[in-house]
Design an enzyme around this catalytic site. Structure first.
Site, PDB file in Angstrom:
ATOM      1  N   TYR A  49      17.564  28.925  10.472  1.00 52.56           N
ATOM      2  CA  TYR A  49      16.421  29.717  10.918  1.00 52.56           C
ATOM      3  C   TYR A  49      16.251  29.598  12.428  1.00 52.56           C
ATOM      4  CZ  TYR A  49      14.852  30.311   6.096  1.00 52.56           C
ATOM      5  OH  TYR A  49      14.756  30.649   4.782  1.00 52.56           O
TER       6      TYR A  49
ATOM      7  N   LYS B  69       0.844  -1.203   0.000  1.00 47.86           N
ATOM      8  CA  LYS B  69       0.000   0.000   0.000  1.00 47.86           C
ATOM      9  C   LYS B  69       0.879   1.254   0.000  1.00 47.86           C
ATOM     10  CE  LYS B  69      -0.377  -0.221   5.035  1.00 47.86           C
ATOM     11  NZ  LYS B  69      -1.220  -0.739   6.144  1.00 47.86           N
TER      12      LYS B  69
ATOM     13  N   ARG C  92     -10.955   0.553  14.490  1.00 45.55           N
ATOM     14  CA  ARG C  92     -10.765   1.291  13.246  1.00 45.55           C
ATOM     15  C   ARG C  92     -11.759   0.692  12.244  1.00 45.55           C
ATOM     16  NH1 ARG C  92      -4.690   1.572  10.889  1.00 45.55           N
ATOM     17  NH2 ARG C  92      -5.338  -0.489  10.212  1.00 45.55           N
TER      18      ARG C  92
ATOM     19  N   MET D 103      13.683  24.238   4.168  1.00 47.05           N
ATOM     20  CA  MET D 103      12.890  23.609   3.107  1.00 47.05           C
ATOM     21  C   MET D 103      13.759  22.768   2.168  1.00 47.05           C
ATOM     22  SD  MET D 103      10.500  25.392   0.214  1.00 47.05           S
ATOM     23  CE  MET D 103       9.195  25.918   1.317  1.00 47.05           C
TER      24      MET D 103
END
Ligand SMILES: *Cc1c(COP(=O)(O)O)cnc(C)c1O
Length: 356
Positions: free
Chosen positions: A252, A35, A130, A300
């Protein structure tokens, strides 16, 4: 030239991991779970590398069709079954087997003529809450399914919530055994963790996923200790170098501050490639074959590594984000997640290539 980042998929490692699953499974039928685009490795690669599996299991009907189109003739199991009536066209046309986990799916089957019966995995909810029939509704669902000419073989199935912890399947297995007592048909319970850790749960068919890709389903056991080999290696290169003085900061938010003179490298890999931003300073990473650590926040498109102890490295040095020297599970742990999420989240912009 594209950025130097690349994900390399080892077919030999995937095939080896399948052989490990087979060894644990004994005589049981082995579904290779592919999957989510084969846990991010690519459906086509899964079909090729798991050629020795007895069947392929996934959720997405389009992925099932792609397996057939890639030449897979053995069974295919839809782990969530069908989502709407039209899906039965696909099931019929491509000869798929399907999970049935709710009464609505039985209604859809009952409302429909099929040219040939479909094999069904009837799912019991053993505590995960579930998908699946509650224990008290399970036998009625079986009886209803058994009466339908649309249905071929029925396998009795459940999925464990806690197979990765000792004793975690005890109550679920007891409930499943009680509920299915006397019902004919094969039993299918085990995911990777149960296959590796709960021999009593192996039954007649197993559904390993994560172990096939070389990641450990257990928080306290490494993939290597389970004889699993990494299916995916995420590589990049150093594209910049900075020398730091005490007090200099990196990235950052200036979250990292050098206490002594340091040399750092900038790697062409960031969270837009699928490397988790949650990995803080100290996440293991390998440069030119040697383990070191990340420094500061992941950006990023870039992240920083400590090269202070690796003076021979520089621009162009190869970097392994995860793979053999740094396991994907170590990086996942540093990010507070699991290997599953990292391998599924490698971004489409990262070129993926097959090796061996
Ligand atoms: C994903 C999945 C598996 C495989 O689980 P792993 O933990 O990856 O081995 C097995 N069965 C079902 C129903 C699943 O959804």
């Amino acid at each position: 030239m594209p950025r130097p980042i690349q994900a390399r998929i080892s077919h030999a490692a995937l095939a080896h991991n399948l052989s490990v699953a087979r060894r644990h499974a004994g005589e049981a039928f082995v579904w290779a779970v592919i999957k989510a685009n084969a846990y991010g490795h690519g459906i086509g690669r899964g079909v090729a590398a798991f050629a020795a599996a007895d069947g392929l299991a996934m959720l997405d009907l389009n992925e099932a069709v792609r397996c057939r189109e890639a030449g897979w003739v053995k069974p295919i199991l839809l782990l969530e079954g069908i989502f709407e009536a039209a899906d039965l066209d696909v099931v019929e046309r491509y000869g798929l087997s399907m999970t049935v986990h709710c009464a609505q799916q039985i209604d859809l089957l009952a409302a429909r003529r099929l040219l040939r019966p479909v094999d069904v995995y009837l799912k019991m909810n053993s505590g995960m809450n579930r998908l699946g029939f509650k224990a008290e509704d399970y036998r009625a669902a079986w009886t209803r399914l058994r009466a339908l000419p649309q249905v071929g073989a029925i396998t009795l199935m459940t999925h464990f919530a806690d197979a990765d912890v000792a004793g975690g399947t005890d109550s679920a297995r007891a409930l499943f055994a009680r509920t299915t007592q006397g019902l004919p048909g094969p039993r299918a319970l085990a995911n990777s963790a149960a296959l590796l850790g709960v021999p009593e749960a192996i039954g007649d068919a197993v559904r390993p996923g994560i172990m096939l890709y070389g990641s450990s389903p257990f928080a306290d056991r490494t993939a290597a200790s389970l004889d699993l080999q990494p299916g995916m290696h995420l590589f990049s290169e150093i594209i910049g170098v900075q020398d730091l003085q005490p007090g200099d900061t990196v990235g950052y938010g200036s979250t990292f501050r050098a206490e002594a003179p340091m040399r750092i490298g900038i790697v062409a890999c960031g969270y837009a490639d699928g490397y988790p931003r949650h990995c803080g300073t100290g996440t293991p990473i390998a440069v030119a074959g040697q383990r070191t650590r990340t420094i500061g926040r992941v950006s990023m498109d870039m992240l920083a590594v400590d090269l202070t102890a690796l003076p021979q490295t520089g621009i162009g040095s190869p970097v392994e984000l995860w793979g053999t020297q740094v396991s994907i599970d170590e990086v996942a742990k540093a990010a507070g997640t699991i290997g599953y999420e990292l391998m599924c989240a490698v971004a489409p912009r990262v070129p993926m290539v097959s090796v061996d």
